[in-house]
Design an enzyme around this catalytic site. Structure first.
Site, PDB file in Angstrom:
ATOM      1  N   GLU A   1     -65.571  43.573 -67.663  1.00 31.42           N
ATOM      2  CA  GLU A   1     -66.650  44.380 -68.232  1.00 31.42           C
ATOM      3  C   GLU A   1     -67.017  43.890 -69.638  1.00 31.42           C
ATOM      4  OE1 GLU A   1     -65.717  48.516 -68.884  1.00 31.42           O
ATOM      5  OE2 GLU A   1     -67.821  49.094 -68.961  1.00 31.42           O
TER       6      GLU A   1
ATOM      7  N   GLU B   1     -62.853  49.248 -82.702  1.00 36.87           N
ATOM      8  CA  GLU B   1     -61.528  49.307 -83.336  1.00 36.87           C
ATOM      9  C   GLU B   1     -60.470  48.760 -82.377  1.00 36.87           C
ATOM     10  OE1 GLU B   1     -63.709  51.909 -83.406  1.00 36.87           O
ATOM     11  OE2 GLU B   1     -64.248  51.641 -85.505  1.00 36.87           O
TER      12      GLU B   1
HETATM   13  C1  FAD Z   1     -72.241  55.496 -72.595  1.00 32.24           C
HETATM   14  C2  FAD Z   1     -70.808  55.458 -72.156  1.00 32.24           C
HETATM   15  C3  FAD Z   1     -70.489  55.011 -70.885  1.00 32.24           C
HETATM   16  C4  FAD Z   1     -69.171  54.995 -70.453  1.00 32.24           C
HETATM   17  N1  FAD Z   1     -68.918  54.572 -69.182  1.00 32.24           N
HETATM   18  C5  FAD Z   1     -67.648  54.622 -68.704  1.00 32.24           C
HETATM   19  C6  FAD Z   1     -67.356  54.245 -67.350  1.00 32.24           C
HETATM   20  O1  FAD Z   1     -68.251  53.865 -66.596  1.00 32.24           O
HETATM   21  N2  FAD Z   1     -66.076  54.328 -66.921  1.00 32.24           N
HETATM   22  C7  FAD Z   1     -65.070  54.742 -67.737  1.00 32.24           C
HETATM   23  O2  FAD Z   1     -63.909  54.789 -67.300  1.00 32.24           O
HETATM   24  N3  FAD Z   1     -65.306  55.094 -69.021  1.00 32.24           N
HETATM   25  C8  FAD Z   1     -66.568  55.043 -69.520  1.00 32.24           C
HETATM   26  N4  FAD Z   1     -66.817  55.419 -70.829  1.00 32.24           N
HETATM   27  C9  FAD Z   1     -65.690  55.884 -71.650  1.00 32.24           C
HETATM   28  C10 FAD Z   1     -65.300  54.858 -72.714  1.00 32.24           C
HETATM   29  O3  FAD Z   1     -64.577  53.781 -72.138  1.00 32.24           O
HETATM   30  C11 FAD Z   1     -64.472  55.585 -73.801  1.00 32.24           C
HETATM   31  O4  FAD Z   1     -65.323  56.545 -74.413  1.00 32.24           O
HETATM   32  C12 FAD Z   1     -63.967  54.597 -74.837  1.00 32.24           C
HETATM   33  O5  FAD Z   1     -63.020  53.708 -74.291  1.00 32.24           O
HETATM   34  C13 FAD Z   1     -63.328  55.286 -76.041  1.00 32.24           C
HETATM   35  O6  FAD Z   1     -62.321  56.136 -75.603  1.00 32.24           O
HETATM   36  P1  FAD Z   1     -62.350  57.656 -76.043  1.00 32.24           P
HETATM   37  O7  FAD Z   1     -63.733  58.214 -75.833  1.00 32.24           O
HETATM   38  O8  FAD Z   1     -61.198  58.328 -75.354  1.00 32.24           O
HETATM   39  O9  FAD Z   1     -62.129  57.617 -77.607  1.00 32.24           O
HETATM   40  P2  FAD Z   1     -60.743  57.721 -78.373  1.00 32.24           P
HETATM   41  O10 FAD Z   1     -59.756  56.746 -77.772  1.00 32.24           O
HETATM   42  O11 FAD Z   1     -60.353  59.143 -78.480  1.00 32.24           O
HETATM   43  O12 FAD Z   1     -61.178  57.138 -79.781  1.00 32.24           O
HETATM   44  C14 FAD Z   1     -61.781  57.947 -80.798  1.00 32.24           C
HETATM   45  C15 FAD Z   1     -61.932  57.109 -82.044  1.00 32.24           C
HETATM   46  O13 FAD Z   1     -60.619  56.696 -82.511  1.00 32.24           O
HETATM   47  C16 FAD Z   1     -60.552  55.284 -82.599  1.00 32.24           C
HETATM   48  N5  FAD Z   1     -59.240  54.823 -82.148  1.00 32.24           N
HETATM   49  C17 FAD Z   1     -58.568  55.199 -81.014  1.00 32.24           C
HETATM   50  N6  FAD Z   1     -57.393  54.535 -80.915  1.00 32.24           N
HETATM   51  C18 FAD Z   1     -57.321  53.706 -81.988  1.00 32.24           C
HETATM   52  C19 FAD Z   1     -56.344  52.757 -82.444  1.00 32.24           C
HETATM   53  N7  FAD Z   1     -55.223  52.530 -81.759  1.00 32.24           N
HETATM   54  N8  FAD Z   1     -56.605  52.078 -83.591  1.00 32.24           N
HETATM   55  C20 FAD Z   1     -57.770  52.291 -84.294  1.00 32.24           C
HETATM   56  N9  FAD Z   1     -58.717  53.194 -83.918  1.00 32.24           N
HETATM   57  C21 FAD Z   1     -58.504  53.880 -82.777  1.00 32.24           C
HETATM   58  C22 FAD Z   1     -61.639  54.753 -81.663  1.00 32.24           C
HETATM   59  O14 FAD Z   1     -62.083  53.470 -82.075  1.00 32.24           O
HETATM   60  C23 FAD Z   1     -62.722  55.814 -81.841  1.00 32.24           C
HETATM   61  O15 FAD Z   1     -63.504  55.549 -82.993  1.00 32.24           O
HETATM   62  C24 FAD Z   1     -68.134  55.432 -71.306  1.00 32.24           C
HETATM   63  C25 FAD Z   1     -68.444  55.859 -72.605  1.00 32.24           C
HETATM   64  C26 FAD Z   1     -69.761  55.896 -73.030  1.00 32.24           C
HETATM   65  C27 FAD Z   1     -70.053  56.377 -74.437  1.00 32.24           C
END
Ligand code: FAD
Length: 192
Positions: A53, A177
């Site tokens: 991806e 990040e």
């Molecule tokens: C438009 C869109 C389409 C999507 N499509 C899909 C899909 O088709 N299938 C699917 O499975 N998912 C999908 N997603 C989900 C996407 O993969 C997640 O939103 C993304 O991986 C971030 O995870 P989270 O939302 O749990 O954020 P979190 O992991 O909760 O992160 C929140 C914040 O903390 C920061 N952070 C987290 N961990 C760390 C670290 N270890 N070090 C530094 N900073 C950190 C992140 O950078 C972010 O700024 C989609 C998301 C969007 C917005």
């Protein structure tokens, strides 16, 4: 997804569309014939899927060349194409689009040779997602109130919607990040 016990509940967004869903798995049984890879090795499969991806074949550079052409069309329509400050900004974006194009060619050459891309997919993802965000951010600054309601060209009309979606580019497929962490630890060998 058609197995008994799999339930997808759509999440309706502010704009009325449901682009996401909560997926529930209640006592779902997966036949051995549908296993991918070895049992208990799903994380490896998930990581490979994520790398596909993030990588260049999923994001052809032509997409950003098109976005750049539209940005230039917007600058012309707003009568600022001859402004040196605008040219400097668009020139900077054009250089990044060309850098990305060359980067994708290198990736495709490596794939053609049968090499695996691995953690380099994170570098690719950082390049395309931040480029996409910056192209649309600059487009919005050129358009001001003419993005959306006051738009007078087809390019301007769709910039507003695509600007908002571009905000998500540095989140989906793993946030910037997370990509930076992968580059730091696995490519540069820095401590956690
Ligand atoms: C438009 C869109 C389409 C999507 N499509 C899909 C899909 O088709 N299938 C699917 O499975 N998912 C999908 N997603 C989900 C996407 O993969 C997640 O939103 C993304 O991986 C971030 O995870 P989270 O939302 O749990 O954020 P979190 O992991 O909760 O992160 C929140 C914040 O903390 C920061 N952070 C987290 N961990 C760390 C670290 N270890 N070090 C530094 N900073 C950190 C992140 O950078 C972010 O700024 C989609 C998301 C969007 C917005």
């Amino acid at each position: 997804m058609r197995s008994d016990g799999v339930e997808a509940r759509p999440i309706v967004q502010l704009d009325g569309h449901a682009g996401f869903a909560e997926v529930f798995f209640t006592s779902v049984r997966v036949p051995v014939s549908q296993t991918i890879g070895d049992a208990n090795d799903g994380w490896t499969v998930a990581l490979s899927t994520l790398a596909f991806e993030r990588d260049a074949p999923a994001r052809p550079a032509a997409r950003y060349e098109r976005d750049l052409r539209e940005l230039i069309a917007v600058a012309r329509a707003r009568d600022v194409w001859d402004d040196p400050v605008v040219r400097d900004a668009i020139g900077g974006l054009a250089a990044r689009v060309e850098t990305y194009r060359l980067h994708t060619l290198r990736t495709l050459t490596r794939l053609q040779r049968g090499e695996s891309i691995g953690d380099d997919a994170s570098v690719t993802k950082l390049l395309w997602s931040e480029l996409e965000r910056d192209i649309y951010e600059y487009g919005m600054s050129l358009l001001g109130p003419y993005a959306g309601a006051l738009s007078d060209t087809p390019a301007a009309a769709s910039f507003d919607t695509r600007y908002w979606y571009a905000r998500a580019a540095t989140i989906y497929a793993g946030t910037s990040e997370i990509q930076n962490n992968i580059v730091a630890e696995r490519i540069l060998g820095l401590p956690r």
